[in-house]
Design a protein around this motif. Structure first.
Motif, PDB file in Angstrom:
ATOM      1  N   ASN A 342      95.317  23.042 -12.273  1.00 12.42           N
ATOM      2  CA  ASN A 342      96.124  22.476 -11.187  1.00 12.42           C
ATOM      3  C   ASN A 342      96.111  23.360  -9.939  1.00 12.42           C
ATOM      4  OD1 ASN A 342      97.060  20.315 -12.864  1.00 12.42           O
ATOM      5  ND2 ASN A 342      98.490  21.748 -13.827  1.00 12.42           N
ATOM      6  N   ILE A 343      95.098  24.197  -9.816  1.00  7.89           N
ATOM      7  CA  ILE A 343      95.103  25.216  -8.775  1.00  7.89           C
ATOM      8  C   ILE A 343      95.199  24.607  -7.371  1.00  7.89           C
ATOM      9  CG2 ILE A 343      92.599  25.387  -8.498  1.00  7.89           C
ATOM     10  CD1 ILE A 343      95.132  28.319  -8.708  1.00  7.89           C
ATOM     11  N   LYS A 344      94.660  23.428  -7.157  1.00  8.65           N
ATOM     12  CA  LYS A 344      94.713  22.823  -5.827  1.00  8.65           C
ATOM     13  C   LYS A 344      96.134  22.435  -5.432  1.00  8.65           C
ATOM     14  CE  LYS A 344      89.983  21.121  -5.301  1.00  8.65           C
ATOM     15  NZ  LYS A 344      89.123  19.954  -4.963  1.00  8.65           N
ATOM     16  N   MET A 345      97.003  22.242  -6.394  1.00  6.38           N
ATOM     17  CA  MET A 345      98.388  21.891  -6.078  1.00  6.38           C
ATOM     18  C   MET A 345      99.104  23.030  -5.356  1.00  6.38           C
ATOM     19  SD  MET A 345      99.561  19.912  -9.572  1.00  6.38           S
ATOM     20  CE  MET A 345     101.157  19.407  -8.896  1.00  6.38           C
ATOM     21  N   PHE A 346      98.571  24.234  -5.445  1.00  6.66           N
ATOM     22  CA  PHE A 346      99.170  25.397  -4.798  1.00  6.66           C
ATOM     23  C   PHE A 346      98.617  25.616  -3.384  1.00  6.66           C
ATOM     24  CE2 PHE A 346      99.717  26.001  -9.304  1.00  6.66           C
ATOM     25  CZ  PHE A 346     100.937  26.634  -9.448  1.00  6.66           C
ATOM     26  N   ASP A 347      97.641  24.818  -2.990  1.00  2.00           N
ATOM     27  CA  ASP A 347      96.995  24.951  -1.677  1.00  2.00           C
ATOM     28  C   ASP A 347      97.643  23.973  -0.693  1.00  2.00           C
ATOM     29  OD1 ASP A 347      95.360  25.147   0.526  1.00  2.00           O
ATOM     30  OD2 ASP A 347      93.477  24.897  -0.575  1.00  2.00           O
ATOM     31  N   THR A 348      98.727  24.385  -0.068  1.00  2.00           N
ATOM     32  CA  THR A 348      99.505  23.499   0.805  1.00  2.00           C
ATOM     33  C   THR A 348      98.716  23.052   2.031  1.00  2.00           C
ATOM     34  OG1 THR A 348     101.544  24.582   0.096  1.00  2.00           O
ATOM     35  CG2 THR A 348     101.643  23.284   2.107  1.00  2.00           C
ATOM     36  N   LYS A 349      97.965  23.956   2.649  1.00  2.00           N
ATOM     37  CA  LYS A 349      97.227  23.619   3.867  1.00  2.00           C
ATOM     38  C   LYS A 349      96.177  22.536   3.600  1.00  2.00           C
ATOM     39  CE  LYS A 349      97.829  28.039   6.268  1.00  2.00           C
ATOM     40  NZ  LYS A 349      97.145  29.211   6.869  1.00  2.00           N
ATOM     41  N   SER A 350      95.453  22.680   2.512  1.00  2.00           N
ATOM     42  CA  SER A 350      94.424  21.679   2.191  1.00  2.00           C
ATOM     43  C   SER A 350      95.063  20.340   1.850  1.00  2.00           C
ATOM     44  CB  SER A 350      93.558  22.159   1.024  1.00  2.00           C
ATOM     45  OG  SER A 350      92.820  23.302   1.388  1.00  2.00           O
ATOM     46  N   ARG A 351      96.220  20.397   1.193  1.00  2.00           N
ATOM     47  CA  ARG A 351      96.920  19.148   0.890  1.00  2.00           C
ATOM     48  C   ARG A 351      97.313  18.422   2.174  1.00  2.00           C
ATOM     49  NH1 ARG A 351     102.627  17.516  -2.088  1.00  2.00           N
ATOM     50  NH2 ARG A 351     103.089  15.898  -0.563  1.00  2.00           N
ATOM     51  N   LEU A 352      97.853  19.143   3.139  1.00  2.00           N
ATOM     52  CA  LEU A 352      98.272  18.521   4.389  1.00  2.00           C
ATOM     53  C   LEU A 352      97.095  17.884   5.117  1.00  2.00           C
ATOM     54  CD1 LEU A 352     100.849  21.157   5.687  1.00  2.00           C
ATOM     55  CD2 LEU A 352     101.329  18.878   4.741  1.00  2.00           C
ATOM     56  N   ARG A 353      95.938  18.540   5.065  1.00  2.00           N
ATOM     57  CA  ARG A 353      94.744  17.958   5.698  1.00  2.00           C
ATOM     58  C   ARG A 353      94.336  16.670   4.984  1.00  2.00           C
ATOM     59  NH1 ARG A 353      93.140  23.508   6.259  1.00  2.00           N
ATOM     60  NH2 ARG A 353      91.984  23.411   4.288  1.00  2.00           N
ATOM     61  N   ALA A 354      94.347  16.709   3.650  1.00  2.00           N
ATOM     62  CA  ALA A 354      93.979  15.525   2.875  1.00  2.00           C
ATOM     63  C   ALA A 354      94.982  14.390   3.100  1.00  2.00           C
ATOM     64  CB  ALA A 354      93.895  15.880   1.391  1.00  2.00           C
ATOM     65  N   GLU A 355      96.245  14.747   3.226  1.00  6.86           N
ATOM     66  CA  GLU A 355      97.283  13.747   3.447  1.00  6.86           C
ATOM     67  C   GLU A 355      97.124  13.095   4.823  1.00  6.86           C
ATOM     68  OE1 GLU A 355     102.179  13.445   3.359  1.00  6.86           O
ATOM     69  OE2 GLU A 355     101.158  15.147   2.417  1.00  6.86           O
ATOM     70  N   SER A 356      96.729  13.880   5.819  1.00  3.71           N
ATOM     71  CA  SER A 356      96.542  13.320   7.165  1.00  3.71           C
ATOM     72  C   SER A 356      95.386  12.327   7.180  1.00  3.71           C
ATOM     73  CB  SER A 356      96.293  14.445   8.182  1.00  3.71           C
ATOM     74  OG  SER A 356      95.062  15.102   7.930  1.00  3.71           O
ATOM     75  N   VAL A 357      94.360  12.588   6.382  1.00  2.00           N
ATOM     76  CA  VAL A 357      93.237  11.647   6.277  1.00  2.00           C
ATOM     77  C   VAL A 357      93.704  10.343   5.636  1.00  2.00           C
ATOM     78  CG1 VAL A 357      90.985  11.234   5.224  1.00  2.00           C
ATOM     79  CG2 VAL A 357      91.509  13.480   6.193  1.00  2.00           C
TER      80      VAL A 357
END
Length: 414
Positions: A342-357
């Motif tokens: 679940n390591i990507k769940m800890f990457d807030t910046k990448s999540r925000l970018r993916a969410e904006s897409v």
């Protein structure tokens, strides 16, 4: 009821041909018009208070706070009727955070509330496209738009009120440890139509061994997992209730009714077939009660198979596990989750970018759908701009997925 009592479903499995009527790219003009009529009335409702099916308790990654919580709640965390996977791991010395402690909903929703529109889009993420999500309710409602709309409202409202997004964020950590270790529900093999098989071992379901709220969480979590797996397998799965060895102590009308209510209201098209694998006089009395809870459309896809030969009408023998009379060698074993998966769940910046897409994709779907609905000509179904917006939504969904939910056993062991 035997397999012969539902000739439509039996014929599909006999021919090994998936029924495509009313699915994406297989719509009549009348069905397409019903889809158009449903779209303008969907994402327009207000906030819904989230009361949470997710497990109550510690919600932080702070190690000291976690220690303090368990010190104050050790009795509850040690109770086998209530003990979650997270409790079991912590008390066994596995104390690294598997998912981030602080949950943040999509689209800037508050943890205590969900916008109906935002929850609608999250529900769509479980499907090939938003159209596929709506078509499921139209088929379940026999193409009556008003009924389909009411079902969408009930389903999305339930998802928002019960914070299904947070339930999936926590993943198996919030599930009853014994249910997962016993393998009350597991997945293995594919049926004759290529749909993944889910098996519930009724014998292992013992109501007196669990506490309040366990069933509701587990049922919702299991159905969400199945939807995710089915998304890449024709949006369908097969559910087999294995009644081998069950007795009065396994009769759990509460669990059955909860599961059927969730399926009827929110997952009406998820299962291609529901098979009761049973040859027992005890089941006949139980079936009289269960059958009255089934949605009529789901009842049409429900059968009873009394032996391996009847089960083979739906599942090839090499896809049936040996314990049930088939030739597939399979032994269930639960494997606990890890932070690394679940390591990507800890990457807030990448999540925000993916969410904006994803937000851009939602905007594109709304605009192209508005244009499509306004066109008088229904022939041709999806025009090119809308097809591109749908593809973008699908890609954005898959890209965002690892940032917003924990992996589960099927993904872990693959």
């Amino acid at each position: 009821m035997t397999t012969l009592d539902n000739p439509d479903i039996s014929e599909s499995y006999k021919s090994t041909t998936r029924p495509l009527d009313g699915t994406l790219s297989h719509l009549t003009e009348a069905q397409q018009q019903a889809l158009k009529d449903l779209w303008p009335i969907k994402v327009t409702r207000d906030q819904v208070k989230a009361t949470h099916l997710s497990v109550a308790g510690i919600s932080t990654s702070d190690a000291q706070a976690v220690d303090e919580w368990y010190a104050a709640n050790k009795k509850i965390a040690s109770d086998p009727k209530l003990q979650t996977v997270q409790d079991k791991m912590y008390l066994s010395g596995e104390r690294e955070a598997v998912v981030p402690g602080k949950f943040k909903p999509l689209f800037s929703d508050d943890r205590g509330t969900r916008l109906f529109a935002n929850t609608f889009w999250q529900a769509c993420m479980l499907h090939e496209s938003p159209d596929a999500y709506l078509l499921g309710f139209l088929r379940a409602s026999v193409w009556k738009v008003d009924q389909a709309f009411n079902r969408v409202v009930v389903s999305v409202g339930w998802r928002a009120a019960q914070a299904i997004d947070e339930l999936m964020w926590e993943g198996e950590l919030g599930m009853h440890d014994k249910l997962l270790n016993d393998g009350v529900l597991f997945r293995t093999g594919y049926d004759k139509l290529g749909y993944p098989i889910n098996i519930i071992r009724v014998k292992l379901n013992i109501p007196k061994e669990r506490g309040d709220g366990v069933v509701e969480r587990y049922a919702a979590f299991a159905l969400e997992q199945t939807s995710i797996i089915a998304r890449d397998n024709g949006e369908r799965a097969t559910l087999v209730y294995d009644f081998d060895g069950f007795g009065l102590g396994n009769v759990d009308k509460g669990f059955i009714k909860t599961l059927l209510t969730f399926i009827n209201d929110s997952y009406p098209q998820l299962f291609s077939a529901t098979i009761q694998y049973v040859d027992s006089w005890l089941f006949s009395g139980l079936w009289k009660v269960i059958s009255g809870w089934l949605d009529p459309q789901i009842a049409k896809r429900t059968v009873i198979s009394k032996n391996i030969d009847q089960l083979e009408n739906f599942i090839d023998r090499d896809q049936i596990i040996t314990r049930m009379g088939g030739s597939m060698d399979y032994t269930y074993k639960y494997v606990y989750p890890t932070k690394q998966e679940n390591i990507k769940m800890f990457d807030t910046k990448s999540r925000l970018r993916a969410e904006s897409v994803l937000k851009l994709a939602v905007d594109a779907i709304l605009q192209t759908t508005k244009d499509w609905v306004a066109k008088p000509d229904v022939a041709g179904y999806i025009d090119q701009p809308r097809a591109q917006a749908t593809d973008a939504f699908r890609s954005a969904t898959l890209a965002l997925d690892p940032y917003i939910r924990a992996r589960f056993l099927t993904e872990r062991t693959a």
